[in-house]
Every structure is written in structure tokens, then in C-alpha cells.
Design a protein around this motif. Sequence first.
Motif, PDB file in Angstrom:
ATOM      1  N   TYR A 154       0.898  -1.158   0.000  1.00  0.00           N
ATOM      2  CA  TYR A 154       0.000   0.000   0.000  1.00  0.00           C
ATOM      3  C   TYR A 154       0.932   1.202   0.000  1.00  0.00           C
ATOM      4  O   TYR A 154       1.486   1.570   1.029  1.00  0.00           O
ATOM      5  CB  TYR A 154      -0.873   0.015   1.251  1.00  0.00           C
ATOM      6  CG  TYR A 154      -1.665  -1.257   1.502  1.00  0.00           C
ATOM      7  CD1 TYR A 154      -1.069  -2.390   2.062  1.00  0.00           C
ATOM      8  CD2 TYR A 154      -3.017  -1.325   1.206  1.00  0.00           C
ATOM      9  CE1 TYR A 154      -1.805  -3.542   2.307  1.00  0.00           C
ATOM     10  CE2 TYR A 154      -3.765  -2.479   1.467  1.00  0.00           C
ATOM     11  CZ  TYR A 154      -3.149  -3.583   2.004  1.00  0.00           C
ATOM     12  OH  TYR A 154      -3.872  -4.727   2.263  1.00  0.00           O
ATOM     13  N   THR A 196      -5.347  -2.806  10.755  1.00  0.00           N
ATOM     14  CA  THR A 196      -6.273  -3.866  10.342  1.00  0.00           C
ATOM     15  C   THR A 196      -7.430  -3.904  11.334  1.00  0.00           C
ATOM     16  O   THR A 196      -7.197  -3.976  12.538  1.00  0.00           O
ATOM     17  CB  THR A 196      -5.550  -5.226  10.311  1.00  0.00           C
ATOM     18  OG1 THR A 196      -4.390  -5.100   9.482  1.00  0.00           O
ATOM     19  CG2 THR A 196      -6.450  -6.320   9.763  1.00  0.00           C
ATOM     20  N   LYS A 221       3.092   0.946   3.497  1.00  0.00           N
ATOM     21  CA  LYS A 221       2.902  -0.310   4.239  1.00  0.00           C
ATOM     22  C   LYS A 221       3.122  -1.454   3.269  1.00  0.00           C
ATOM     23  O   LYS A 221       2.668  -1.386   2.135  1.00  0.00           O
ATOM     24  CB  LYS A 221       1.465  -0.317   4.778  1.00  0.00           C
ATOM     25  CG  LYS A 221       0.923  -1.685   5.220  1.00  0.00           C
ATOM     26  CD  LYS A 221      -0.553  -1.556   5.613  1.00  0.00           C
ATOM     27  CE  LYS A 221      -1.191  -2.895   5.891  1.00  0.00           C
ATOM     28  NZ  LYS A 221      -2.649  -2.800   6.150  1.00  0.00           N
ATOM     29  N   THR A 275       1.133 -11.997   3.243  1.00  0.00           N
ATOM     30  CA  THR A 275      -0.043 -12.752   3.714  1.00  0.00           C
ATOM     31  C   THR A 275       0.083 -14.216   3.338  1.00  0.00           C
ATOM     32  O   THR A 275       0.455 -14.557   2.212  1.00  0.00           O
ATOM     33  CB  THR A 275      -1.336 -12.187   3.062  1.00  0.00           C
ATOM     34  OG1 THR A 275      -1.524 -10.839   3.480  1.00  0.00           O
ATOM     35  CG2 THR A 275      -2.559 -12.995   3.473  1.00  0.00           C
TER      36      THR A 275
HETATM   37  O1  LIG Z   1      -3.417  -5.239   4.836  1.00  0.00           O
HETATM   38  C1  LIG Z   1      -4.104  -5.660   5.762  1.00  0.00           C
HETATM   39  O2  LIG Z   1      -4.047  -5.154   6.903  1.00  0.00           O
HETATM   40  C2  LIG Z   1      -5.071  -6.788   5.535  1.00  0.00           C
HETATM   41  C3  LIG Z   1      -4.713  -7.665   4.350  1.00  0.00           C
HETATM   42  C4  LIG Z   1      -5.711  -8.724   4.091  1.00  0.00           C
HETATM   43  O3  LIG Z   1      -6.817  -8.663   4.520  1.00  0.00           O
HETATM   44  C5  LIG Z   1      -5.344  -9.894   3.282  1.00  0.00           C
HETATM   45  O4  LIG Z   1      -4.215  -9.958   2.772  1.00  0.00           O
HETATM   46  O5  LIG Z   1      -6.198 -10.794   3.137  1.00  0.00           O
END
Ligand SMILES: O=C(O)CCC(=O)C(=O)O
Length: 228
Positions: free
Chosen positions: A101, A142, A184, A188
Motif C-alpha cells: 500500500y 487492520t 505499508k 499474507t
Molecule cells: O493489509 C491488511 O491489513 C489486511 C490484508 C488482508 O486482509 C489480506 O491480505 O487478506
Amino acid sequence: MCQIYRPPPDPVVLWKRFASPHECDALLELAGGLPHLPALAAGAPQGTIRRSLSKALHWDHHPQLAAFQARMLAAAQNWTGEDRLDPSVLAIGEPMNLAAYLNPGDEYRSHCDGRCGARPSAQDRIATSIIYCQVADEGGHTTFSNGHLKIVPEQGDMLTFGYLVDGRISLEEHSACPVRRGQKWIATQWYRAAGSYATAARAAEAEFCAESEKRIDGDGRAERAVSC
Ligand SMILES: O=C(O)CCC(=O)C(=O)O
Ligand SMILES: [Fe+2]
């Protein structure tokens, strides 16, 4: 150290400083730098609910990555109470996803990684880990809107949450708040069920992280919130 924000069956746990800056750098190097492709969220036309860049990292090309994922998996399995229950409930079922981001307003609006409370089918996702390799100077938290929980991570923290719940309002639904200042990037990992759901459901009721438990109260870094 792990901090428990919510107990099973839809646990939310934060492992402090799980990944070192060196490990995050290594992930970035494997990815060839920050992602540059727009992230598309399933079901969202033109990715309208997600404004970020992302890239999939496949373990079969990188033994280093496979080892790191195994460490993530072992930590995530911790909530199943390894000593008493089958730790093979979770499995790494898909590539790691790097998401960046980079601009003010970049965000990932409310969504579920799994089925939002519907009974998962075989091999559906049942848990997620997010490593915050870089946190924004402002924003980018989050939130779990139905659970009234906002997580304010520090660099290297790993958030893990599970959603093996059946037929009720899911507390799984979550968002990445818009980044307001700074940048950021996260890694994941989505987990799927290994073995039967009967085993998984039993495990989800178990205690986890007991020895280093630290609750939301007194922690100061999570807030009760319904929105960003
Ligand atoms: O960037 C975040 O805090 C959440 C990311 C997310 O929800 C995901 O990768 O599924
Ligand atoms: Fe998500």
C-alpha cells in the motif's frame, strides 16, 4: 511473544516481532522488489474494494521461502494446542502474497478471506497470517469490524486469525484501513484445512498460546473500534 485478542473458534493472535528486518528484506528480494501489479480481490470488479499492489511468491522456487512458511505454519498451529491435539489442522495451501500500500488512500475494504461464516467446503481457507514488514506512519491498521477490534501492528509483527465457524455472523470480516501517511507492505499466508473438519473443529475449541498469553486489556495497542 504472542498476544491473544480473541479466543477460538475465531481466534485473533498477534505474534510480536515474528519476522526480523532481515527476513522481510529476504522476502522482498525473492519477490524482486515491491509488487507492482494491482491487487484484485475475488468478486470485486476491477478490484474496487482493494487498492494495493500484490505479487504471489511460490515456495517451490525458493527453499528459503518454504522454510520461512514452515515457521509461520508452526506458529499458527500453536493455537490448536499442539501438545494435546492434532497440529496438522492447518496446511499451507497457496502461495504467499506480498501486498504493498504505497499511496495515501490505499486500502483493502471489508472482506472475508474465507466464507464469511458459511460452512467451509473441503480445502477452503480456514485461517490467515499477515506479517507487517513495513507499517505506515499513519493509518493502515487492520480492523475486524464485526468484532469491534482494531489491530495496530509494529514492524515484523504477525497477525493470525482463524475462521472455522459454522452458520453464524462471522467475526472474520476485516479491512485494511486506508494508509494516510507513509507506506505499508505485508506478506499474507492463507491456510487451508488439512485433514477432516471434525478434527479442525475440535482443535479450534482448544486453548492456545497459553504460556505467553497477554490479553487486549492493558496492551494499549489494540483499540475497540467499528471502523478505521
Ligand atoms: O493489509 C491488511 O491489513 C489486511 C490484508 C488482508 O486482509 C489480506 O491480505 O487478506
Ligand atoms: Fe484479508
